[in-house]
Enzyme design. Structure first.
Site, PDB file in Angstrom:
ATOM      1  N   CYS A  73      45.154  37.123  33.630  1.00  0.00           N
ATOM      2  CA  CYS A  73      43.985  37.925  34.007  1.00  0.00           C
ATOM      3  C   CYS A  73      43.747  38.915  32.878  1.00  0.00           C
ATOM      4  O   CYS A  73      44.554  39.826  32.655  1.00  0.00           O
ATOM      5  CB  CYS A  73      44.227  38.628  35.344  1.00  0.00           C
ATOM      6  SG  CYS A  73      44.295  37.474  36.730  1.00  0.00           S
TER       7      CYS A  73
ATOM      8  N   ASP B 167      52.694  38.862  41.307  1.00  0.00           N
ATOM      9  CA  ASP B 167      54.013  39.477  41.511  1.00  0.00           C
ATOM     10  C   ASP B 167      54.587  39.137  42.886  1.00  0.00           C
ATOM     11  O   ASP B 167      54.599  39.965  43.799  1.00  0.00           O
ATOM     12  CB  ASP B 167      53.942  40.995  41.317  1.00  0.00           C
ATOM     13  CG  ASP B 167      53.925  41.376  39.842  1.00  0.00           C
ATOM     14  OD1 ASP B 167      54.064  40.471  38.994  1.00  0.00           O
ATOM     15  OD2 ASP B 167      53.767  42.562  39.540  1.00  0.00           O
TER      16      ASP B 167
ATOM     17  N   THR C   1      52.002  31.541  33.557  1.00  0.00           N
ATOM     18  CA  THR C   1      51.073  31.740  34.668  1.00  0.00           C
ATOM     19  C   THR C   1      49.655  31.955  34.132  1.00  0.00           C
ATOM     20  O   THR C   1      49.441  32.114  32.932  1.00  0.00           O
ATOM     21  CB  THR C   1      51.463  32.969  35.514  1.00  0.00           C
ATOM     22  OG1 THR C   1      51.429  34.145  34.690  1.00  0.00           O
ATOM     23  CG2 THR C   1      52.848  32.820  36.114  1.00  0.00           C
TER      24      THR C   1
END
Length: 298
Positions: free
Chosen positions: A115, A179, A112
């Site tokens: 960040c 999430d 993914t």
């Protein structure tokens, strides 16, 4: 498909020379995983990794499936998260780049966005001196992510929005919702016909109707209000409650968290309260984005 060993990583172009070695690469050889652990939860570990094709750092999410062989609910939740992430493409939501199962090692892997500054809860606690303007910018990005999710066809409810599930790139200030293990797609047009009937989420952030197991995507707006409350006060809502039952009784009877008393800015308090009204009166993400609360932001 089994993952490639760390020894083969150099052959894939990522582990040799004087650079930091990969401990694992994906079957295609595109992604290399480093040893550094970014975070760990009850179901997965997240490692720093590198996308050799795009030349950028990414997050390598890894789940040891052996731990959940007898837990169909968890397996279903993980599969649900991967499937949803594959279909999501928005600046303010985490997106999946690739996924595969290492059958030999019995591990589910998915790549993914990364960040760089972790979740918003940790970031806010690290930086105590944050202006209301900055918090408004974060809030607007969260709402943009929710607006996108709620306007998807079918609509996507996150159902577990809280500051530990929202991530930030500190150097750019970009905020992303992540999430999606509790998220759910619901058919039909956006609106009151989106009904779901299962209780999930983090109690302190759950809307009253979630406890009643009859709700719409408006539950995410309530949770957003609680997130904004935490960002302003740096306090998790309902810390005065010591048990789940106490939280349940407070939420379902309409008792606001004591943290609300710490919100001195009347504009901010009024905006939070708009998110905490009963489900039928709660504004949508689109309506909140049009609110005068965000006037003057660049």
């Amino acid at each position: 498909m089994a993952t490639t060993s760390g020894t083969a990583a150099a052959a894939a172009g990522g582990g040799g020379g004087d650079g930091e070695p990969f401990v694992e690469v994906d079957p295609s050889g595109r992604f290399g995983r480093y040893q550094e652990l970014l975070g760990a939860g009850s179901t997965k570990k997240v490692y720093r990794a590198f996308d050799q094709q795009q030349g950028r750092e990414v997050a390598w999410n890894q789940v040891c499936l052996r731990k959940f062989m007898d837990n169909n609910h968890t397996i279903q939740s993980l599969q649900n998260e991967v499937q949803l992430l594959k279909n999501i493409r928005n600046k303010n939501t985490i997106s999946i780049v690739a996924n595969w199962t290492d059958k030999e090692g019995c591990k589910l892997n998915f790549i993914t966005d990364m960040c760089t500054s972790g979740n918003l809860r940790e970031y806010r606690r690290k930086h105590s001196r944050v202006s209301i303007k900055a918090i408004k910018k974060w809030a607007r990005q969260i709402l943009r992510g929710l607006e996108y999710l709620h306007k998807c066809q079918p609509c996507i409810m996150h159902r577990d929005l809280n500051c530990s599930n929202i991530f930030i790139c500190g150097y750019s200030g970009v905020v992303k919702i992540g999430d999606f293990g509790c998220a759910r797609e619901v058919g039909g047009d956006v609106g009151p016909d989106h009904l779901a009937h299962s209780m999930v989420g983090t109690p302190e952030y759950m809307a009253p109707e979630l406890f009643e197991e009859n709700y719409t995507e408006a539950v995410d707006i309530y949770s957003f209000g609680m997130c904004l409350l935490e960002l302003v006060t740096m306090e998790i809502p309902y810390t005065e409650c010591k048990t789940f039952l106490q939280i349940y009784n407070s939420v379902t009877s309409g008792v606001k968290p004591k943290a609300m008393d710490k919100v001195r800015n009347l504009e901010v308090r009024a905006f939070i309260e708009k998110c905490l009204v009963k489900q039928s009166d709660r504004p949508s993400a689109t309506e909140l984005l049009r609110d005068a609360f965000f006037n003057g932001l660049d």
